[in-house]
Design a protein around this motif. Structure first.
Motif, PDB file in Angstrom:
ATOM      1  N   ARG A  28       0.836  -1.206   0.000  1.00 39.52           N
ATOM      2  CA  ARG A  28       0.000   0.000   0.000  1.00 39.52           C
ATOM      3  C   ARG A  28       0.870   1.254   0.000  1.00 39.52           C
ATOM      4  O   ARG A  28       1.340   1.666   1.053  1.00 39.52           O
ATOM      5  CB  ARG A  28      -0.886   0.022   1.247  1.00 39.52           C
ATOM      6  CG  ARG A  28      -1.937  -1.047   1.255  1.00 39.52           C
ATOM      7  CD  ARG A  28      -2.980  -0.712   2.288  1.00 39.52           C
ATOM      8  NE  ARG A  28      -3.932  -1.816   2.386  1.00 39.52           N
ATOM      9  CZ  ARG A  28      -5.035  -1.774   3.096  1.00 39.52           C
ATOM     10  NH1 ARG A  28      -5.318  -0.682   3.800  1.00 39.52           N
ATOM     11  NH2 ARG A  28      -5.852  -2.795   3.129  1.00 39.52           N
ATOM     12  N   SER A  29       1.093   1.845  -1.123  1.00 41.23           N
ATOM     13  CA  SER A  29       1.811   3.121  -1.187  1.00 41.23           C
ATOM     14  C   SER A  29       0.856   4.230  -0.732  1.00 41.23           C
ATOM     15  O   SER A  29      -0.358   4.019  -0.663  1.00 41.23           O
ATOM     16  CB  SER A  29       2.268   3.392  -2.614  1.00 41.23           C
ATOM     17  OG  SER A  29       1.122   3.566  -3.435  1.00 41.23           O
ATOM     18  N   ARG A  81      -1.687   4.884  -3.378  1.00 34.64           N
ATOM     19  CA  ARG A  81      -2.751   3.871  -3.412  1.00 34.64           C
ATOM     20  C   ARG A  81      -3.732   4.091  -2.264  1.00 34.64           C
ATOM     21  O   ARG A  81      -4.944   4.081  -2.458  1.00 34.64           O
ATOM     22  CB  ARG A  81      -2.140   2.466  -3.315  1.00 34.64           C
ATOM     23  CG  ARG A  81      -1.478   2.035  -4.610  1.00 34.64           C
ATOM     24  CD  ARG A  81      -0.858   0.652  -4.489  1.00 34.64           C
ATOM     25  NE  ARG A  81      -0.201   0.288  -5.738  1.00 34.64           N
ATOM     26  CZ  ARG A  81       0.524  -0.818  -5.897  1.00 34.64           C
ATOM     27  NH1 ARG A  81       0.706  -1.644  -4.893  1.00 34.64           N
ATOM     28  NH2 ARG A  81       1.074  -1.074  -7.059  1.00 34.64           N
ATOM     29  N   ARG A  82      -3.184   4.300  -1.074  1.00 32.66           N
ATOM     30  CA  ARG A  82      -4.028   4.527   0.104  1.00 32.66           C
ATOM     31  C   ARG A  82      -4.986   5.706  -0.125  1.00 32.66           C
ATOM     32  O   ARG A  82      -6.174   5.630   0.169  1.00 32.66           O
ATOM     33  CB  ARG A  82      -3.148   4.825   1.317  1.00 32.66           C
ATOM     34  CG  ARG A  82      -3.436   3.904   2.505  1.00 32.66           C
ATOM     35  CD  ARG A  82      -2.656   4.382   3.711  1.00 32.66           C
ATOM     36  NE  ARG A  82      -1.259   3.945   3.653  1.00 32.66           N
ATOM     37  CZ  ARG A  82      -0.836   2.762   4.140  1.00 32.66           C
ATOM     38  NH1 ARG A  82      -1.691   1.956   4.722  1.00 32.66           N
ATOM     39  NH2 ARG A  82       0.425   2.420   4.057  1.00 32.66           N
ATOM     40  N   PHE A 117      -5.936   6.876  -2.967  1.00 30.49           N
ATOM     41  CA  PHE A 117      -6.900   6.474  -4.003  1.00 30.49           C
ATOM     42  C   PHE A 117      -8.041   5.648  -3.384  1.00 30.49           C
ATOM     43  O   PHE A 117      -9.225   5.885  -3.640  1.00 30.49           O
ATOM     44  CB  PHE A 117      -6.157   5.661  -5.071  1.00 30.49           C
ATOM     45  CG  PHE A 117      -7.051   5.041  -6.108  1.00 30.49           C
ATOM     46  CD1 PHE A 117      -7.680   5.820  -7.081  1.00 30.49           C
ATOM     47  CD2 PHE A 117      -7.276   3.672  -6.128  1.00 30.49           C
ATOM     48  CE1 PHE A 117      -8.509   5.244  -8.037  1.00 30.49           C
ATOM     49  CE2 PHE A 117      -8.101   3.094  -7.080  1.00 30.49           C
ATOM     50  CZ  PHE A 117      -8.715   3.877  -8.040  1.00 30.49           C
ATOM     51  N   TYR A 118      -7.692   4.678  -2.522  1.00 33.08           N
ATOM     52  CA  TYR A 118      -8.714   3.817  -1.905  1.00 33.08           C
ATOM     53  C   TYR A 118      -9.695   4.648  -1.089  1.00 33.08           C
ATOM     54  O   TYR A 118     -10.899   4.383  -1.065  1.00 33.08           O
ATOM     55  CB  TYR A 118      -8.074   2.761  -0.979  1.00 33.08           C
ATOM     56  CG  TYR A 118      -7.078   1.842  -1.649  1.00 33.08           C
ATOM     57  CD1 TYR A 118      -7.093   1.647  -3.021  1.00 33.08           C
ATOM     58  CD2 TYR A 118      -6.118   1.173  -0.887  1.00 33.08           C
ATOM     59  CE1 TYR A 118      -6.169   0.812  -3.630  1.00 33.08           C
ATOM     60  CE2 TYR A 118      -5.203   0.331  -1.484  1.00 33.08           C
ATOM     61  CZ  TYR A 118      -5.221   0.159  -2.859  1.00 33.08           C
ATOM     62  OH  TYR A 118      -4.308  -0.664  -3.449  1.00 33.08           O
ATOM     63  N   PRO A 146     -11.164  -1.425  -4.216  1.00 32.86           N
ATOM     64  CA  PRO A 146     -10.292  -2.133  -5.147  1.00 32.86           C
ATOM     65  C   PRO A 146     -10.305  -3.629  -4.855  1.00 32.86           C
ATOM     66  O   PRO A 146     -10.000  -4.042  -3.734  1.00 32.86           O
ATOM     67  CB  PRO A 146      -8.909  -1.544  -4.838  1.00 32.86           C
ATOM     68  CG  PRO A 146      -8.991  -1.128  -3.410  1.00 32.86           C
ATOM     69  CD  PRO A 146     -10.412  -0.782  -3.123  1.00 32.86           C
ATOM     70  N   TRP A 180      -8.302  -5.888  -5.764  1.00 32.84           N
ATOM     71  CA  TRP A 180      -6.991  -6.507  -5.510  1.00 32.84           C
ATOM     72  C   TRP A 180      -6.578  -6.476  -4.048  1.00 32.84           C
ATOM     73  O   TRP A 180      -5.702  -7.203  -3.644  1.00 32.84           O
ATOM     74  CB  TRP A 180      -5.927  -5.874  -6.415  1.00 32.84           C
ATOM     75  CG  TRP A 180      -5.738  -4.389  -6.236  1.00 32.84           C
ATOM     76  CD1 TRP A 180      -4.941  -3.771  -5.343  1.00 32.84           C
ATOM     77  CD2 TRP A 180      -6.385  -3.352  -6.979  1.00 32.84           C
ATOM     78  NE1 TRP A 180      -5.039  -2.415  -5.462  1.00 32.84           N
ATOM     79  CE2 TRP A 180      -5.916  -2.120  -6.464  1.00 32.84           C
ATOM     80  CE3 TRP A 180      -7.324  -3.336  -8.035  1.00 32.84           C
ATOM     81  CZ2 TRP A 180      -6.354  -0.887  -6.959  1.00 32.84           C
ATOM     82  CZ3 TRP A 180      -7.742  -2.112  -8.531  1.00 32.84           C
ATOM     83  CH2 TRP A 180      -7.258  -0.899  -8.002  1.00 32.84           C
ATOM     84  N   GLU A 181      -7.262  -5.663  -3.229  1.00 28.15           N
ATOM     85  CA  GLU A 181      -6.957  -5.634  -1.796  1.00 28.15           C
ATOM     86  C   GLU A 181      -7.634  -6.796  -1.041  1.00 28.15           C
ATOM     87  O   GLU A 181      -7.266  -7.096   0.088  1.00 28.15           O
ATOM     88  CB  GLU A 181      -7.403  -4.307  -1.177  1.00 28.15           C
ATOM     89  CG  GLU A 181      -6.460  -3.160  -1.440  1.00 28.15           C
ATOM     90  CD  GLU A 181      -5.128  -3.333  -0.712  1.00 28.15           C
ATOM     91  OE1 GLU A 181      -5.145  -3.532   0.514  1.00 28.15           O
ATOM     92  OE2 GLU A 181      -4.081  -3.285  -1.382  1.00 28.15           O
TER      93      GLU A 181
END
Ligand code: 1HN
Length: 347
Positions: free
Chosen positions: A7-8, A11-12, A14-15, A25, A27-28
């Protein structure tokens, strides 16, 4: 499918923004959604009747069957507190009815099974017919049938209730209604369904209206005779001992569409080979003593104890005396959906 991507911060962030749209997402959570093998979130557990019975009897001093509607102590999976579930698809409880009491008439879409644990002589009525219950009898209350219970005997009666409550809740398909009277009118003599359906014969023009068995009570006397005959006839199955499934004689399927019911005899000294299947099962000890290793736990048991085996947990039963175990599970549902699997470890 084993581990989530890292989790960059980007990305965080974005989520978090995505969550505002009620989106997430995949993929998580993919690895959790589609595990390589069943990973139940519930656990093996056991209920010692010596510890349970005093609580049941105490409940009898605190509330009547009529006020409670059903005076039941729920067997709840320790990993699912507050859920009233013993497995994610099944409900189980121990019901007490004292001499002279009645449990008032109602009906619901949830199906129920009764397995008689203690006592003799109470009745349950289903759609106008009563059956007198004895220890070890397996009695069905099909979906949407009127049912009430009464105890005309001089002793407390305790039975195991198994219901498909969580399954029905998952479908949001639950309906319920109270009867106009506490006790429904009796319209057929005791033994009617037995005479019509329980001798390998069916009324000549009878056609089943539903998947439910037309047999109301599968009495222990007959079950025990079958088990004894089976034990004489040949060697036990390595994984099951001498195991039978209860059957709807009109279809060959389970007596209740949503719950399979089973009974097995383990000879004295017999130890089953490790076995697992995708149907989590609830057991009631009918006769004898022994122990079961379920996953990484071992439970000693004797007559009237109960225990639960989760989906895909390896189980080994050991009988120190000749033992009989009743069990129920959601196996017929899984089979209908082409989901049921077992692992006999090559045996
Ligand atoms: C029920 O109707 C009975 O009829 C037993 O004896 C247990 C648990 C939840 C909902 C209905 C019965 C029950 C139940």
């Amino acid at each position: 499918m084993d581990g989530s991507p890292t989790r960059s911060n980007a990305r965080r962030d974005f989520y978090e923004r995505l969550g505002g749209l009620s989106m997430a997402p995949l993929w998580e959570s993919l690895h959790q959604l589609v595990p390589p093998q069943p990973a139940p979130k519930y656990v093996p557990a056991a209920w010692d009747y010596d510890k349970v019975r005093p609580f049941l009897m105490e409940s009898g001093t605190l509330i009547t069957a009529k006020e409670a509607v059903r005076r039941v102590l729920i067997l709840e999976n320790p990993a699912m507190p507050g859920s009233a579930c013993i497995t994610p698809t099944l409900y189980a409880g121990l019901q007490l009815i004292l001499p002279g009491e009645i449990a008032p008439s109602h009906r619901h879409t949830q199906s129920a099974l009764r397995f008689i644990v203690e006592g003799e002589g109470a009745y349950t009525a289903v759609d106008g017919e009563r059956t007198i219950m004895r220890e070890g009898d397996f009695v069905i209350t099909p979906t949407w049938t009127w049912h009430d219970h009464g105890n005309d005997s001089s002793k407390p009666m305790v039975w195991l209730d198994g219901l498909d409550i969580p399954l029905v809740a998952m479908f949001n398909a639950g309906f319920a209604e109270n009867g106009a009277e506490d006790e429904q009118a009796v319209t057929a003599p005791v033994g009617t369904s037995d005479a019509r359906f329980a001798s390998g014969l069916l009324p000549v023009d009878w056609k089943p209206a539903k998947q439910t068995s037309p047999i109301f009570n599968y009495p222990y006397a007959r079950t025990r005779e079958a088990l004894a005959g089976l034990a004489k006839a040949g060697p036990p199955d390595a994984c099951h001992g001498h195991k039978l499934r209860y059957v709807n004689p009109a279809s060959g399927g389970a007596p209740i569409a949503t719950m399979g019911t089973f009974v097995q005899l383990l000879p004295k000294g017999f130890e089953t080979a490790p076995y697992r299947s995708t149907d989590g099962a609830v057991f009631s000890v009918v006769e004898g003593e022994g122990e079961s290793a379920i996953g990484d736990r071992t439970f000693r048991w004797k007559k009237r104890d109960h225990f639960v085996v989760p989906s895909w947990a390896p189980v080994v039963h050991k009988a120190s005396s000749e033992a009989v175990l009743f069990s129920f599970s959601d196996r017929p549902v899984q089979e209908r959906l082409d989901l049921w699997r077992e692992d006999r470890g090559g045996r």
